[in-house]
Design a protein around this motif. Sequence first.
Motif, short mmCIF file in Angstrom:
data_model
loop_
_atom_site.label_atom_id
_atom_site.label_comp_id
_atom_site.label_asym_id
_atom_site.label_seq_id
_atom_site.Cartn_x
_atom_site.Cartn_y
_atom_site.Cartn_z
N SER A 207 -7.14 -7.03 -1.68
CA SER A 207 -7.29 -5.64 -2.08
C SER A 207 -8.66 -5.12 -1.62
O SER A 207 -8.81 -3.95 -1.30
N SER B 48 -8.94 -2.03 1.10
CA SER B 48 -9.48 -0.75 0.67
C SER B 48 -10.78 -0.46 1.41
O SER B 48 -10.83 0.37 2.31
N LEU C 143 -3.90 -1.86 -5.75
CA LEU C 143 -3.34 -2.82 -4.81
C LEU C 143 -3.35 -4.22 -5.42
O LEU C 143 -2.34 -4.93 -5.39
N VAL D 187 -7.49 2.59 -4.68
CA VAL D 187 -6.64 1.77 -3.82
C VAL D 187 -6.87 0.30 -4.14
O VAL D 187 -5.93 -0.47 -4.30
N MET E 137 0.82 -1.21 0.00
CA MET E 137 0.00 0.00 0.00
C MET E 137 0.86 1.26 0.00
O MET E 137 0.33 2.34 -0.18
#
Length: 616
Positions: free
Chosen positions: A150, A154, A110, A106, A28
């Motif tokens: 992910s 997130s 990711l 994100v 991240m």
Amino acid sequence: MDDHLYDEENFTSNKIDWNVWKKIFSFMKPLKKQVLLSIFCMIVLASTDVIYPYISKFAIDGIINPNLEAGTRDLSQLGYFIILYVIFMVIQATMVYLFIIFAGKVQTELAFNIRQKAFTHLQELPFSYYDRTRVGWIMARMTSDSRNLSEILSWGVIDFTWGLFLMVILIIVMLIINLKLALITIAIVPILMLVSTYFRKFILKAYRSIRKVNSKITGAYNEGITGAITTKTLVLENSNYDDFNLLTTDIRKQSIRAAMIQGLYFPSVIFLISIATALIYYNGGNMVFNLSISVGTLYLFTNYVWQFFDPVNNIASIFAQFQQAQASAERIVSLIESEPDITDSEEVTEKYGSLFDYKLENFEPLKGDVEFKNVTFKYHVGEKVLDNFNLSVKQGESIALVGHTGAGKSTIVNLICRFYEPTTGVITIDGVDYKNRSMSWLHSNLGYVLQSPHLFSGSVMENIRYGKLTATDEEVIEAAKQVEAHDFIIQFEKGYETECGEGGSRLSVGQKQLISFARAILANPRILILDEATSSVDTETEQLIQNAINKLLKGRTSFIVAHRLSTIVHSDRILVLEDGKVIEEGSHRDLIAKKGQYYDLYTNQYSEEMLELSIQ
Ligand SMILES: Nc1ncnc2c1ncn2[C@@H]1O[C@H](COP(=O)(O)OP(=O)(O)OP(=O)(O)O)[C@@H](O)[C@H]1O
Ligand SMILES: [Mg+2]
């Protein structure tokens, strides 16, 4: 045992393992900005959630309150109330919009980062890794595990921040307004937390076992469908059906159980909150009568007690999800951290560069002498395949390897390619132990066509070009002509643009092999390795392959594993292998004259071919 044939069940720890998460969180880092921005949005959002009922409290106390003395009631303030309400609504909507954008970014980035890292690592891992690891296992890590992670990192993190801040702000605001009512409301939080965690655990467990049965069903489906023909010929339909029935009944029971647990959860929570609400009305009501608090404050507290439910529920479910995602995290980390057991040493990398960034200027020209010196070899599992094996091959010599299945032919050529390394002993190329040169040095001078010729998705043109990425279309076509693949390629509707991947199954094994030959010859390697496909090829293609091989061999050191002995009659030296040992050696003429094993193999195959021809 350091075995990578992992099963799902091997990774089900209950404790959160921070070491693993630290590694996952490091993915991240490049997304710090988005993460911080989305956390900021969540804090603002949590604050507006607390402010809403507060605005209403002012409206109740200042505008609606029937006890207000005449004259102090000012209905025009209602306008301000509405404006304030709208302003906060706009803030809230903006924050929701922004956090969806940030968290979405994100999530995708990711998953991309994790997959890319895993993919690059997979390129560096040698053949032996793939012996120990099922491709399905790797695929699942690349798809569902990276998606799971992910998602939780997130949306999960965002939900968690929101829930945490909402609770903290709520508690602070309540404590400031009225200590006693605040304590009554806060007292419910731990109970709510316990109930939620308890139920979450059960719900997740139930769903997990449903998923397990579900994947079994998918497997059974798969088998039932892909194996339908075999099943039918073996009359196994009935037993297949029974298995399937058992599984589906199982999933039905499990699903009902899961639904029942979930059905119980919400009523229990509502029951708890209602008790707290009743307590607030009871205590707060008295306070209103005593005029120690306003009606608006009472309203505020009854509203806030309900507001606790969402964050508590969220946090409980996120903890459960984290626990579940931990298995994914562990598996991804284990994939990324698996050490390749065949690598260039530090000194070698220093001189020749790494696999992805090599220093071509330091590569010595390769002549093509190959020698096995006392090589012993065993695979990760099983017995020794080669025991004290010796072989010396001079530059430009063509060597043929023949022998029964399992004799060790592919093993020998795999060792030359350094897909595996000798367990003991050394293999030298031009007199130097090949471990003292880089893998990239060897592979840039080596052309190989493996037993199961693999074509990548992409056109025929692209597939041949893999041999030399800088080759022009003309060079590619020239290479195809040399191995006599050109004629059948242009007969395809799309010629060189024919797709070889998934939809390319119309290519026969022989055709695939010829395309692989073209790829190998384009690279113009010093050492050439052909591990002939075992499956039968029609006589016409066989002739093509034979011509192609003869051209390929000129001026190179070559190793051919041949199943059709007619392909190797011109080889300089034929080695007959049995159980990893050379039992006969010599030219075709010598070996035929000797009337030994080779003679038997040859005459057997010859008479079989004759028999086939006579049947046709
Ligand atoms: N990846 C592997 N892991 C473990 N054992 C292996 C592996 N590949 C081959 N073996 C074993 O090593 C021995 C030699 O196999 P190899 O593939 O070299 O035979 P081959 O002569 O090429 O046979 P074929 O004619 O069937 O291609 C066999 O006993 C085989 O079972
Ligand atoms: Mg083989």
